[in-house]
Design an enzyme around this catalytic site. Structure first.
Site, PDB file in Angstrom:
ATOM      1  N   GLY A 199       0.803  -1.147  -0.206  1.00 41.86           N
ATOM      2  CA  GLY A 199      -0.326   0.088   0.262  1.00 41.86           C
ATOM      3  C   GLY A 199       0.535   1.485  -0.472  1.00 41.86           C
ATOM      4  CG  ASP A 258      -7.960  -0.057  10.373  1.00 37.85           C
ATOM      5  OD1 ASP A 258      -8.742   0.660  10.406  1.00 37.85           O
ATOM      6  OD2 ASP A 258      -8.503  -1.150  10.387  1.00 37.85           O
ATOM      7  CG  PHE A 268     -12.331  -0.050   2.796  1.00 42.95           C
ATOM      8  CD1 PHE A 268     -11.606  -1.014   4.150  1.00 42.95           C
ATOM      9  CD2 PHE A 268     -12.053  -0.444   1.861  1.00 42.95           C
ATOM     10  CE1 PHE A 268     -10.831  -1.806   3.755  1.00 42.95           C
ATOM     11  CE2 PHE A 268     -11.005  -0.914   1.362  1.00 42.95           C
ATOM     12  CZ  PHE A 268     -10.459  -1.986   2.923  1.00 42.95           C
TER      13      PHE A 268
END
Ligand code: IMP
Ligand code: MG
Length: 177
Positions: A45, A104, A153
């Protein structure tokens, strides 16, 4: 397979670029005495973020990558973090910046920093492009955060949903249709 969804823009490419410029100034300040900075991107990511970030750092940098497992193709953290690909280089006695896409629950970043600290870097700091503070289940907070976002999300700018949408130039939120 995933349900059909659309993507609503949340953070523009321009805002991301401006924020990276600010953050890179702070990073250069913090590491001003470093002979070289080892920038560690967490795959996959962070690949777009790290590419833009290192180009704003006019100092000696070395780029390395580490891959930790977490989500698989789901939208939920597995809470169990495994190292799938380790660094190529040594970090003992060196200045290190770990680059994450999103914090997160915090399990990934906390596990990775604990692991890297056992290798005795001279200094270890962390940067996350995005932070979802309301989702946190650990104590961790990145040294630098690009943007705090609500519990949505998101995809784009390197971040995926089931391996899709990493190539979007902006950050968008997933909305199921
Ligand atoms: P944590 O271990 O729960 O903090 O999760 C961190 C990792 O989960 C991040 O590096 C992302 O790869 C992934 N993740 C967390 N939130 C999102 C999201 O909104 N979209 C896509 N991936 C996410
Ligand atoms: Mg990740």
């Amino acid at each position: 397979m995933t349900q059909p969804y659309v993507i609503d823009q949340m953070i523009s490419a321009k805002s991301i670029a401006a924020r990276i410029e600010e953050l890179s100034r702070e990073i250069k300040d913090t590491f001003s005495d470093a002979e070289k900075l080892v920038v560690v991107g967490l795959l996959r990511g962070s690949f777009v973020f790290i590419a833009d970030l290192v180009r704003e750092l006019d100092m000696n940098v070395e780029v390395d990558f580490l891959e930790a497992s977490s989500y698989g193709d789901s939208m939920e953290s597995s809470r169990e973090v495994r190292i799938l690909k380790d660094l190529r280089g040594e970090i003992a006695g060196r200045d290190v910046l770990v680059v994450e896409d999103i914090v997160d629950t915090g399990f990934t970043l906390s596990h990775v920093t604990e692991l890297l600290k056992t290798r005795k870097p001279k200094r270890l700091e962390t940067i996350a492009l995005l932070d979802k503070p309301t989702r946190r289940e650990t104590e961790i907070k990145a040294t630098w955060t690009g943007f705090e976002i609500p519990d949505e999300f998101v995809v784009g700018y390197g971040i995926d949903y089931a391996q899709r949408n990493r190539n979007l130039p902006y950050i968008g939120k997933v909305r199921f249709t």
